[in-house]
Design an enzyme around this catalytic site. Structure first.
Site, mmCIF file in Angstrom:
data_model
loop_
_atom_site.group_PDB
_atom_site.id
_atom_site.type_symbol
_atom_site.label_atom_id
_atom_site.label_comp_id
_atom_site.label_asym_id
_atom_site.label_seq_id
_atom_site.Cartn_x
_atom_site.Cartn_y
_atom_site.Cartn_z
ATOM 1 N N THR A 34 0.485 0.663 6.590
ATOM 2 C CA THR A 34 1.133 1.103 7.810
ATOM 3 C C THR A 34 1.483 -0.135 8.633
ATOM 4 O O THR A 34 0.788 -1.143 8.542
ATOM 5 C CB THR A 34 0.228 2.046 8.637
ATOM 6 O OG1 THR A 34 -0.969 1.343 8.987
ATOM 7 C CG2 THR A 34 -0.112 3.312 7.873
ATOM 8 N N ASP A 86 0.794 -1.249 0.000
ATOM 9 C CA ASP A 86 0.000 0.000 0.000
ATOM 10 C C ASP A 86 0.823 1.295 0.000
ATOM 11 O O ASP A 86 0.454 2.264 0.680
ATOM 12 C CB ASP A 86 -0.967 0.013 1.197
ATOM 13 C CG ASP A 86 -1.959 -1.139 1.176
ATOM 14 O OD1 ASP A 86 -1.910 -1.954 0.235
ATOM 15 O OD2 ASP A 86 -2.777 -1.231 2.103
ATOM 16 N N GLU A 106 -4.654 -0.826 -1.435
ATOM 17 C CA GLU A 106 -5.963 -0.879 -0.779
ATOM 18 C C GLU A 106 -6.926 0.021 -1.554
ATOM 19 O O GLU A 106 -6.569 1.149 -1.896
ATOM 20 C CB GLU A 106 -5.857 -0.393 0.670
ATOM 21 C CG GLU A 106 -7.201 -0.458 1.408
ATOM 22 C CD GLU A 106 -7.109 -0.097 2.885
ATOM 23 O OE1 GLU A 106 -5.997 -0.005 3.422
ATOM 24 O OE2 GLU A 106 -8.176 0.105 3.496
ATOM 25 N N LYS A 147 -6.722 -4.883 -3.109
ATOM 26 C CA LYS A 147 -7.351 -5.520 -1.946
ATOM 27 C C LYS A 147 -8.364 -4.566 -1.309
ATOM 28 O O LYS A 147 -8.078 -3.384 -1.128
ATOM 29 C CB LYS A 147 -6.282 -5.945 -0.931
ATOM 30 C CG LYS A 147 -5.458 -4.806 -0.354
ATOM 31 C CD LYS A 147 -4.331 -5.365 0.480
ATOM 32 C CE LYS A 147 -3.555 -4.322 1.239
ATOM 33 N NZ LYS A 147 -4.313 -3.522 2.198
ATOM 34 N N CYS A 198 -2.167 -2.546 7.754
ATOM 35 C CA CYS A 198 -2.153 -3.475 6.611
ATOM 36 C C CYS A 198 -0.924 -4.382 6.601
ATOM 37 O O CYS A 198 -1.007 -5.525 6.140
ATOM 38 C CB CYS A 198 -2.279 -2.687 5.318
ATOM 39 S SG CYS A 198 -3.928 -1.951 5.162
ATOM 40 N N GLN A 231 8.216 -14.560 21.242
ATOM 41 C CA GLN A 231 7.877 -15.983 21.417
ATOM 42 C C GLN A 231 8.471 -16.842 20.301
ATOM 43 O O GLN A 231 7.799 -17.719 19.742
ATOM 44 C CB GLN A 231 6.355 -16.166 21.476
ATOM 45 C CG GLN A 231 5.672 -15.337 22.573
ATOM 46 C CD GLN A 231 4.176 -15.526 22.569
ATOM 47 O OE1 GLN A 231 3.667 -16.562 22.990
ATOM 48 N NE2 GLN A 231 3.462 -14.527 22.077
HETATM 49 C C1 C5J Z 1 -3.037 0.587 5.535
HETATM 50 C C2 C5J Z 1 -4.783 1.814 6.624
HETATM 51 N N1 C5J Z 1 -2.528 0.386 4.342
HETATM 52 N N2 C5J Z 1 -4.005 2.238 7.607
HETATM 53 N N3 C5J Z 1 -4.297 1.103 5.592
HETATM 54 O O1 C5J Z 1 -2.391 0.371 6.548
HETATM 55 O O2 C5J Z 1 -5.975 2.088 6.623
#
Ligand code: C5J
Length: 227
Positions: A159, A25, A73, A130, A163, A203
């Protein structure tokens, strides 16, 4: 032949022919002013700071001949793939589908939906559209990777805790080994990025590994060859 690279919580054995670089993204709507990220009140300059690192790794990965996957996205213009719960949540200044400075927010084909010019996909690279946060949900990504015999994902993008982490968890449950590049991902919230790095590798790599880009470039033999 695998190339071991220094990672946390322990070395990651990169198997290039079986690995895909997945860039999540890196779209104008998240990285540039006037897009979806900014409409939610976020400082997009934090995300812009990783662009040179992502470019450097992408260049090295391409030079090594590895598979590249880009994700975006977004939603159909009629919003038929956007759940009302996603569109109506919160108080953004622009909702998904509204018209902003970069066209309709997070809508296929609009200027803001595009990947930033610095990272434009090359012909032949995989681009996955997506509708959700995870790159496997309602997309052909699983089949695309299976057809190519991919078992490892090296992940960058934005981020980190949304995502990127969602995709990493989806991939982990599907049996992929995932390596997150620490300086190739960013969040609007530094504390969320730090927490995500810690939790994925906790872990005994319960979700996956993390490593700096320098370790990956070294394993690709690109640390001296590619500026
Ligand atoms: C992504 C979002 N790509 N933060 N989207 O992380 O809405």
């Amino acid at each position: 032949m695998t190339s071991p690279l220094d990672a946390q919580p322990f070395a990651f054995a990169l198997d290039l022919p079986r690995a895909a670089l997945v860039i999540i993204d890196m779209q104008r709507d998240f990285v540039e002013p006037g897009g979806f990220g900014a409409s939610l009140g976020n400082d997009v300059t934090r995300l812009q700071a990783i662009v040179p690192t992502v470019q450097r790794v992408l260049r090295a990965w391409r030079a090594a001949g590895g598979l590249v996957v880009h994700t975006r996205e977004g939603h159909a213009p009629d919003l038929s793939d956007c759940p009302p719960a996603k569109r109506l949540r919160g108080q953004p200044s622009l909702r998904i589908g509204d018209t902003g400075p970069m066209g309709r927010v997070l809508i296929h084909g609009e200027p803001g939906h595009a990947i930033i010019p610095e990272l434009t996909p090359l012909d032949g690279e995989v681009v996955i559209d997506k509708p959700g946060k995870g790159a496997f949900y309602a997309t052909p990504l699983g089949e695309v990777l299976a057809e190519r015999g991919i078992t490892q994902l090296v992940i960058m993008g934005v981020t980190t805790e949304v995502c990127v982490q969602t995709t990493m968890r989806e991939a982990n449950d599907r049996g992929f080994d995932c390596l997150l590049i620490e300086d190739g991902t960013e969040s609007y919230f530094p504390e969320f990025k730090a927490a995500t790095l810690e939790m994925v590798r906790a872990q005994g790599a319960i979700v996956g590994w993390t490593a700096p880009s320098a370790a990956l470039l070294g394993a690709l033999g690109a640390d001296r060859l590619i500026p």
